[in-house]
Scaffold this active site. Structure first.
Site, PDB file in Angstrom:
ATOM      1  CG  PHE A   1     -33.681 121.645   1.342  1.00 18.90           C
ATOM      2  CD1 PHE A   1     -32.358 121.868   0.961  1.00 18.90           C
ATOM      3  CD2 PHE A   1     -34.681 121.858   0.402  1.00 18.90           C
ATOM      4  CE1 PHE A   1     -32.047 122.313  -0.327  1.00 18.90           C
ATOM      5  CE2 PHE A   1     -34.385 122.294  -0.882  1.00 18.90           C
ATOM      6  CZ  PHE A   1     -33.071 122.526  -1.248  1.00 18.90           C
TER       7      PHE A   1
ATOM      8  CB  CYS B   1     -35.498 130.515   6.580  1.00 14.87           C
ATOM      9  SG  CYS B   1     -34.031 129.680   6.006  1.00 14.87           S
TER      10      CYS B   1
HETATM   11  N1  SAH Z   1     -36.597 121.434   7.081  1.00 14.27           N
HETATM   12  C1  SAH Z   1     -35.652 121.361   8.158  1.00 14.27           C
HETATM   13  C2  SAH Z   1     -34.670 122.514   8.171  1.00 14.27           C
HETATM   14  C3  SAH Z   1     -33.883 122.675   6.894  1.00 14.27           C
HETATM   15  S1  SAH Z   1     -32.379 123.480   7.097  1.00 14.27           S
HETATM   16  C4  SAH Z   1     -36.391 121.231   9.483  1.00 14.27           C
HETATM   17  O1  SAH Z   1     -37.628 121.253   9.498  1.00 14.27           O
HETATM   18  O2  SAH Z   1     -35.738 121.113  10.501  1.00 14.27           O
HETATM   19  C5  SAH Z   1     -31.659 123.324   5.540  1.00 14.27           C
HETATM   20  C6  SAH Z   1     -31.020 121.976   5.252  1.00 14.27           C
HETATM   21  O3  SAH Z   1     -30.652 121.984   3.866  1.00 14.27           O
HETATM   22  C7  SAH Z   1     -29.745 121.652   6.003  1.00 14.27           C
HETATM   23  O4  SAH Z   1     -29.915 120.468   6.742  1.00 14.27           O
HETATM   24  C8  SAH Z   1     -28.674 121.466   4.925  1.00 14.27           C
HETATM   25  O5  SAH Z   1     -27.789 120.382   5.183  1.00 14.27           O
HETATM   26  C9  SAH Z   1     -29.511 121.168   3.694  1.00 14.27           C
HETATM   27  N2  SAH Z   1     -28.902 121.519   2.398  1.00 14.27           N
HETATM   28  C10 SAH Z   1     -28.161 122.596   2.078  1.00 14.27           C
HETATM   29  N3  SAH Z   1     -27.855 122.606   0.769  1.00 14.27           N
HETATM   30  C11 SAH Z   1     -28.413 121.500   0.229  1.00 14.27           C
HETATM   31  C12 SAH Z   1     -28.467 120.936  -1.099  1.00 14.27           C
HETATM   32  N4  SAH Z   1     -27.882 121.542  -2.117  1.00 14.27           N
HETATM   33  N5  SAH Z   1     -29.148 119.795  -1.275  1.00 14.27           N
HETATM   34  C13 SAH Z   1     -29.777 119.169  -0.236  1.00 14.27           C
HETATM   35  N6  SAH Z   1     -29.746 119.655   1.029  1.00 14.27           N
HETATM   36  C14 SAH Z   1     -29.086 120.785   1.260  1.00 14.27           C
END
Ligand code: SAH
Length: 392
Positions: free
Chosen positions: A227, A336
């Site tokens: 993520f 979060c």
């Molecule tokens: N760790 C990041 C923030 C994460 S936000 C930082 O430090 O900035 C959550 C992210 O999860 C988003 O970018 C979204 O596109 C991704 N996401 C959502 N569902 C997902 C899935 N099923 N598999 C992989 N990524 C996913």
């Protein structure tokens, strides 16, 4: 000014300075408030108790002041000046190594409904309430004055955060300046901010300190940043001396941003690779190559009803990591979701650990950084939870 009278006994939470008034607490209005208007709140005994922004919905008033003061340019300037002073005290503002910070965190800064993130010379302002939207021009003016040359641009980004019931026609756009120069700096690392199209205000400012902690654990490790969004954890891991860093996100746009940001800090560095793929698919196929894994998923539960499913999601996700991480591996795992409590989250991770049968120790319990302060009278403001675990 429209006056609002509470039902008998409904002033109790306001006496404890909780900043929300629910619609069920209201006995009657003296006048007809428009959405976003400032109203005065009185007890059933007709004593003034608070004033704040009115809105149609379950939270009917977001309190701006418990004193009878005019809500004008001077009011916004005073509140913003306190917010800036706090960011200077904690060393995130006026710091040559770091020009990225949250200047206003809603209730945490006694400005319910307002978020302002600063990225170098641009402030991104986001209204989560009708009132903050209505007052945006005056707030922008106050912001420009209080920031006193620190910022040249104010970008307003509220199209997706305002309540749909409010017929406010929000427009995203610059309220000051208009520069598209969008490189900012966090703890000496650079990144592009896409405030036009990115999630939230363009970057997840709330992980700054947790990323810095990760850097300390990264030396010689094989890192999976699951993520990754804009790749924040990835470039910290690289600076920390990781052997390899793999960034994964289901969004192709996020992967582009991550690659761009890694390139900005470590041009041509072969240690990094990024994959646009679903988390569960990737976790299933990835094998046992990693000894440092970051799981920072989006909020699984946005509402209380979704809590059970969310906890199941956290359990499943973490179970995969426990199953695959190398012996002696370190797991940084986060939630979060505001409705998921620290205990809820810990139980979900505990269950996942137990399913794997591995010995797991808690090394750190993480939360949001000090530029996302929690108003002591509004515990709901605490939302980010994290655990750093040693997996034997
Ligand atoms: N760790 C990041 C923030 C994460 S936000 C930082 O430090 O900035 C959550 C992210 O999860 C988003 O970018 C979204 O596109 C991704 N996401 C959502 N569902 C997902 C899935 N099923 N598999 C992989 N990524 C996913």
């Amino acid at each position: 000014m429209v006056k609002l009278y509470l039902k008998s006994g409904k002033e109790e939470s306001l006496k404890r300075f909780h900043p929300w008034i629910f619609s069920g607490a209201i006995a009657h209005f003296d006048g007809e408030p428009e959405e976003g208007e400032v109203v005065e709140v009185y007890t059933s005994k007709k004593e003034f108790i608070a004033e704040g922004h009115f809105q149609i919905g379950s939270i009917a008033v977001r309190v701006l002041s418990f004193k009878q003061v005019p809500i004008n340019l001077d009011f916004w300037k005073k509140r913003l000046a306190v917010a800036l002073d706090l960011r200077r005290s904690i060393g995130v503002a006026d710091n040559p190594e770091n020009d990225t910070y949250r200047l206003v965190h809603g209730e945490g800064d006694s400005l319910p409904g307002l978020i302002i993130d600063v990225y170098a010379h641009t402030a991104v302002m986001q209204a989560h309430s009708a009132g903050m939207h209505v007052d945006r021009m005056e707030i922008a003016k106050a912001l420009e004055e209080v920031m006193d040359g620190r910022i040249q641009n104010i970008y307003y980004k509220s199209e997706t955060t305002l309540p749909f019931k409010a017929d406010l026609a929000p427009e995203n756009g610059f309220l000051l300046g208009g520069s598209t120069d969008n490189i900012a700096c966090e703890n000496g690392l650079k990144f592009h901010v896409d405030w036009l199209k990115g999630q939230k205000t363009g970057f997840f400012v709330d992980q700054r300190e947790n990323r810095a902690l990760l850097e300390r654990y990264s030396k010689n490790r094989n890192v999976l940043n699951m993520f990754c969004y804009t790749g924040g954890f990835s470039f910290y891991a690289m600076r920390g001396g990781a052997n390899l860093v793999h960034s994964v996100d289901s969004s192709a746009k996020a992967i582009d941003l991550t690659n761009k940001n890694v390139e900005l800090n470590f041009p041509g560095d072969p240690r990094h690779e990024a994959f646009a793929e679903d988390a569960f698919k990737y976790l299933d196929r990835m094998g046992d190559q990693y000894d440092l894994i970051i799981l920072d998923p989006p909020a699984f539960a946005k509402h209380k009803d979704a809590l059970r499913n969310a906890l199941m999601g956290y359990r499943k996700l973490n179970a995969k990591a426990f199953e695959k991480i190398k012996p002696g591996g370190i797991l940084f795992t986060f939630s979060c979701s505001q409705v998921v409590t620290k205990d809820n989250f810990r139980t979900a991770v505990f269950t996942a650990a137990a399913l794997s049968g591995r010995n797991v120790r808690i090394l750190h319990q993480l939360t949001q950084p000090a530029d996302h302060p929690v108003n002591i009278y509004h515990p709901e403001g605490e939302y980010l939870k994290g655990l750093v675990l040693y997996v034997e």
